[in-house]
Write a protein that holds these residues in place. Structure first.
Motif, PDB file in Angstrom:
ATOM      1  N   THR A 145       0.982  -1.003   0.123  1.00  0.00           N
ATOM      2  CA  THR A 145       0.025  -0.174  -0.126  1.00  0.00           C
ATOM      3  C   THR A 145       0.725   1.145   0.106  1.00  0.00           C
ATOM      4  OG1 THR A 145      -1.828  -1.379   1.090  1.00  0.00           O
ATOM      5  CG2 THR A 145      -1.792   1.179   1.129  1.00  0.00           C
ATOM      6  N   ARG A 146       2.050   1.261   0.902  1.00  0.00           N
ATOM      7  CA  ARG A 146       2.753   2.498   0.951  1.00  0.00           C
ATOM      8  C   ARG A 146       3.371   2.694  -0.623  1.00  0.00           C
ATOM      9  NH1 ARG A 146       3.581   0.279   5.837  1.00  0.00           N
ATOM     10  NH2 ARG A 146       5.670  -0.565   5.444  1.00  0.00           N
ATOM     11  N   VAL A 147       3.778   1.527  -1.310  1.00  0.00           N
ATOM     12  CA  VAL A 147       4.434   1.506  -2.542  1.00  0.00           C
ATOM     13  C   VAL A 147       3.539   2.488  -3.486  1.00  0.00           C
ATOM     14  CG1 VAL A 147       5.272   0.332  -4.549  1.00  0.00           C
ATOM     15  CG2 VAL A 147       6.078  -0.415  -2.446  1.00  0.00           C
ATOM     16  N   MET A 148       2.235   1.899  -3.434  1.00  0.00           N
ATOM     17  CA  MET A 148       1.192   2.681  -4.173  1.00  0.00           C
ATOM     18  C   MET A 148       1.191   4.009  -4.097  1.00  0.00           C
ATOM     19  SD  MET A 148      -1.458  -0.441  -4.550  1.00  0.00           S
ATOM     20  CE  MET A 148      -1.881  -0.968  -3.003  1.00  0.00           C
ATOM     21  N   GLN A 149       0.953   4.284  -2.732  1.00  0.00           N
ATOM     22  CA  GLN A 149       0.753   5.829  -2.220  1.00  0.00           C
ATOM     23  C   GLN A 149       2.175   6.599  -2.718  1.00  0.00           C
ATOM     24  OE1 GLN A 149       0.469   4.915   1.893  1.00  0.00           O
ATOM     25  NE2 GLN A 149      -2.040   4.965   1.907  1.00  0.00           N
ATOM     26  N   LYS A 150       3.216   6.239  -2.690  1.00  0.00           N
ATOM     27  CA  LYS A 150       4.646   6.777  -2.955  1.00  0.00           C
ATOM     28  C   LYS A 150       4.589   7.056  -4.386  1.00  0.00           C
ATOM     29  CE  LYS A 150       7.262   5.594   1.282  1.00  0.00           C
ATOM     30  NZ  LYS A 150       8.557   4.746   1.649  1.00  0.00           N
ATOM     31  N   ALA A 151       3.976   6.089  -5.236  1.00  0.00           N
ATOM     32  CA  ALA A 151       4.061   6.313  -6.601  1.00  0.00           C
ATOM     33  C   ALA A 151       2.975   7.162  -7.128  1.00  0.00           C
ATOM     34  CB  ALA A 151       3.774   4.942  -7.199  1.00  0.00           C
ATOM     35  N   GLY A 152       2.336   7.804  -6.319  1.00  0.00           N
ATOM     36  CA  GLY A 152       1.165   8.857  -6.407  1.00  0.00           C
ATOM     37  C   GLY A 152       0.062   8.298  -6.560  1.00  0.00           C
ATOM     38  N   LEU A 153      -0.421   7.115  -6.379  1.00  0.00           N
ATOM     39  CA  LEU A 153      -1.696   6.631  -6.689  1.00  0.00           C
ATOM     40  C   LEU A 153      -2.685   6.827  -5.392  1.00  0.00           C
ATOM     41  CD1 LEU A 153      -0.016   5.321  -8.660  1.00  0.00           C
ATOM     42  CD2 LEU A 153      -1.450   3.209  -8.457  1.00  0.00           C
ATOM     43  N   SER A 154      -3.982   6.972  -5.448  1.00  0.00           N
ATOM     44  CA  SER A 154      -4.704   7.432  -4.514  1.00  0.00           C
ATOM     45  C   SER A 154      -5.817   6.286  -4.287  1.00  0.00           C
ATOM     46  CB  SER A 154      -5.810   8.393  -4.870  1.00  0.00           C
ATOM     47  OG  SER A 154      -5.054   9.712  -5.099  1.00  0.00           O
ATOM     48  N   TYR A 155      -6.051   5.963  -2.982  1.00  0.00           N
ATOM     49  CA  TYR A 155      -6.895   4.816  -2.448  1.00  0.00           C
ATOM     50  C   TYR A 155      -8.465   5.180  -3.065  1.00  0.00           C
ATOM     51  CZ  TYR A 155      -9.738   2.097   0.384  1.00  0.00           C
ATOM     52  OH  TYR A 155     -10.920   0.931   1.178  1.00  0.00           O
ATOM     53  N   GLU A 156      -8.698   4.017  -3.774  1.00  0.00           N
ATOM     54  CA  GLU A 156     -10.085   4.045  -4.486  1.00  0.00           C
ATOM     55  C   GLU A 156     -11.084   3.061  -3.821  1.00  0.00           C
ATOM     56  OE1 GLU A 156      -8.980   3.204  -8.656  1.00  0.00           O
ATOM     57  OE2 GLU A 156      -8.670   5.371  -8.944  1.00  0.00           O
ATOM     58  N   GLY A 157     -10.713   2.362  -3.257  1.00  0.00           N
ATOM     59  CA  GLY A 157     -11.599   1.380  -2.518  1.00  0.00           C
ATOM     60  C   GLY A 157     -11.131   0.006  -2.175  1.00  0.00           C
ATOM     61  N   THR A 158     -11.732  -0.805  -1.152  1.00  0.00           N
ATOM     62  CA  THR A 158     -11.457  -2.067  -0.710  1.00  0.00           C
ATOM     63  C   THR A 158     -12.576  -2.977  -1.493  1.00  0.00           C
ATOM     64  OG1 THR A 158     -10.382  -1.354   1.156  1.00  0.00           O
ATOM     65  CG2 THR A 158     -11.218  -3.706   0.960  1.00  0.00           C
ATOM     66  N   LEU A 159     -11.927  -4.023  -2.149  1.00  0.00           N
ATOM     67  CA  LEU A 159     -12.955  -5.209  -2.665  1.00  0.00           C
ATOM     68  C   LEU A 159     -13.082  -6.083  -1.785  1.00  0.00           C
ATOM     69  CD1 LEU A 159     -11.557  -5.102  -6.295  1.00  0.00           C
ATOM     70  CD2 LEU A 159     -13.459  -3.947  -5.279  1.00  0.00           C
ATOM     71  N   LYS A 160     -14.142  -6.537  -0.950  1.00  0.00           N
ATOM     72  CA  LYS A 160     -14.146  -7.385   0.190  1.00  0.00           C
ATOM     73  C   LYS A 160     -13.999  -8.902  -0.408  1.00  0.00           C
ATOM     74  CE  LYS A 160     -14.791  -4.612   3.327  1.00  0.00           C
ATOM     75  NZ  LYS A 160     -13.521  -4.384   4.405  1.00  0.00           N
ATOM     76  N   HIS A 161     -13.454  -9.684   0.012  1.00  0.00           N
ATOM     77  CA  HIS A 161     -13.193 -11.190  -0.128  1.00  0.00           C
ATOM     78  C   HIS A 161     -12.932 -11.246  -1.779  1.00  0.00           C
ATOM     79  CE1 HIS A 161     -14.677 -13.327   3.642  1.00  0.00           C
ATOM     80  NE2 HIS A 161     -13.901 -12.144   3.918  1.00  0.00           N
ATOM     81  N   ASP A 162     -12.135 -10.411  -2.251  1.00  0.00           N
ATOM     82  CA  ASP A 162     -11.948 -10.393  -3.914  1.00  0.00           C
ATOM     83  C   ASP A 162     -11.154 -11.539  -4.336  1.00  0.00           C
ATOM     84  OD1 ASP A 162     -12.158  -9.040  -6.135  1.00  0.00           O
ATOM     85  OD2 ASP A 162     -10.316  -8.732  -6.368  1.00  0.00           O
ATOM     86  N   ILE A 163     -10.377 -12.002  -3.726  1.00  0.00           N
ATOM     87  CA  ILE A 163      -9.512 -13.435  -4.187  1.00  0.00           C
ATOM     88  C   ILE A 163      -9.445 -14.352  -3.148  1.00  0.00           C
ATOM     89  CG2 ILE A 163      -7.833 -12.115  -5.568  1.00  0.00           C
ATOM     90  CD1 ILE A 163      -5.911 -12.531  -3.708  1.00  0.00           C
ATOM     91  N   TYR A 164      -9.271 -15.718  -3.513  1.00  0.00           N
ATOM     92  CA  TYR A 164      -9.296 -16.840  -2.654  1.00  0.00           C
ATOM     93  C   TYR A 164      -7.755 -17.130  -2.729  1.00  0.00           C
ATOM     94  CZ  TYR A 164     -10.029 -21.274  -0.530  1.00  0.00           C
ATOM     95  OH  TYR A 164     -10.029 -22.468   0.328  1.00  0.00           O
ATOM     96  N   HIS A 165      -7.042 -16.990  -1.502  1.00  0.00           N
ATOM     97  CA  HIS A 165      -5.555 -17.237  -1.583  1.00  0.00           C
ATOM     98  C   HIS A 165      -5.098 -17.825  -0.417  1.00  0.00           C
ATOM     99  CE1 HIS A 165      -1.559 -15.352  -0.747  1.00  0.00           C
ATOM    100  NE2 HIS A 165      -1.415 -15.185  -1.922  1.00  0.00           N
ATOM    101  N   ARG A 166      -4.378 -19.096  -0.686  1.00  0.00           N
ATOM    102  CA  ARG A 166      -3.647 -19.900   0.286  1.00  0.00           C
ATOM    103  C   ARG A 166      -5.034 -20.300   1.216  1.00  0.00           C
ATOM    104  NH1 ARG A 166      -0.268 -19.396  -2.746  1.00  0.00           N
ATOM    105  NH2 ARG A 166       1.498 -17.994  -2.776  1.00  0.00           N
ATOM    106  N   GLY A 167      -6.123 -20.644   0.751  1.00  0.00           N
ATOM    107  CA  GLY A 167      -7.000 -21.364   1.518  1.00  0.00           C
ATOM    108  C   GLY A 167      -7.916 -20.483   2.216  1.00  0.00           C
TER     109      GLY A 167
END
Length: 178
Positions: free
Chosen positions: A139-161
């Motif tokens: 998240t800090r990388v994205m912010q430092k690159a100048g990108l702005s928070y647009e939202g959170t996608l709840k349960h968007d991916i199934y990762h490691r169970g």
């Protein structure tokens, strides 16, 4: 395009198959896989096959997977990729950094340069990125690159169970150029 893209400490350049062993070592670390979309286990064959796709992707302008290489030592530290959707003139920033190089600002430095490349060279209308909500370093990388928070996608991916939330960040050309 003339490679590499350069930053203060890094060269961002196309991968060579000779780097596959180092990619396996860095990307294959369980800690890297835990908070990224890198598969685990990650084999040498996986790395070789992945690198072999790059030349065509770059030639077609589909994606620009760049090796992040330290200028001072020529060490591979990670990957910074811009995947391009030409229909919608947008690019997705995706990256991973090997654990020995965490917390040194390499991903942020590379992300800033790749966002610049997206807007200034590729004339994209939008650059965006996503990270698991439980990965504040990304998240800090994205912010430092100048990108702005647009939202959170709840349960968007199934990762490691388990299902994971994804935070989405972005920037449009108008914001970049202002």
């Amino acid at each position: 395009m003339n490679w590499p893209l350069t930053t203060e400490r890094l060269n961002l350049q196309p991968y060579e198959v000779s780097q596959a062993e180092r990619v396996t070592e860095l990307a294959g670390d369980k800690a890297v896989a835990a908070t990224t979309f890198v598969p685990h286990p990650y084999t040498l064959e996986d790395a070789q096959n992945w690198i072999r796709t790059h030349e065509e992707w770059i030639k077609e302008g589909k994606a620009y997977p760049m090796a992040m290489v330290l200028k001072s030592t020529n060490e591979l530290v990670g990957t910074m990729t811009l995947r391009v959707d030409h229909k919608h003139q947008k690019g997705e920033l995706a990256y991973w950094v090997g654990k020995p190089y965490w917390g040194k600002g390499y991903a942020s430095e590379a992300a800033v340069r790749m966002v610049e490349y997206g807007f200034e060279t590729l004339n994209l209308q939008r650059v965006w990125s996503a990270a698991m909500s439980e990965n504040p370093a990304s998240t800090r990388v994205m912010q430092k690159a100048g990108l702005s928070y647009e939202g959170t996608l709840k349960h968007d991916i199934y990762h490691r169970g388990e299902y994971k939330d994804i935070d989405v960040y972005g920037m449009i050309a108008e914001e970049y150029h202002s």
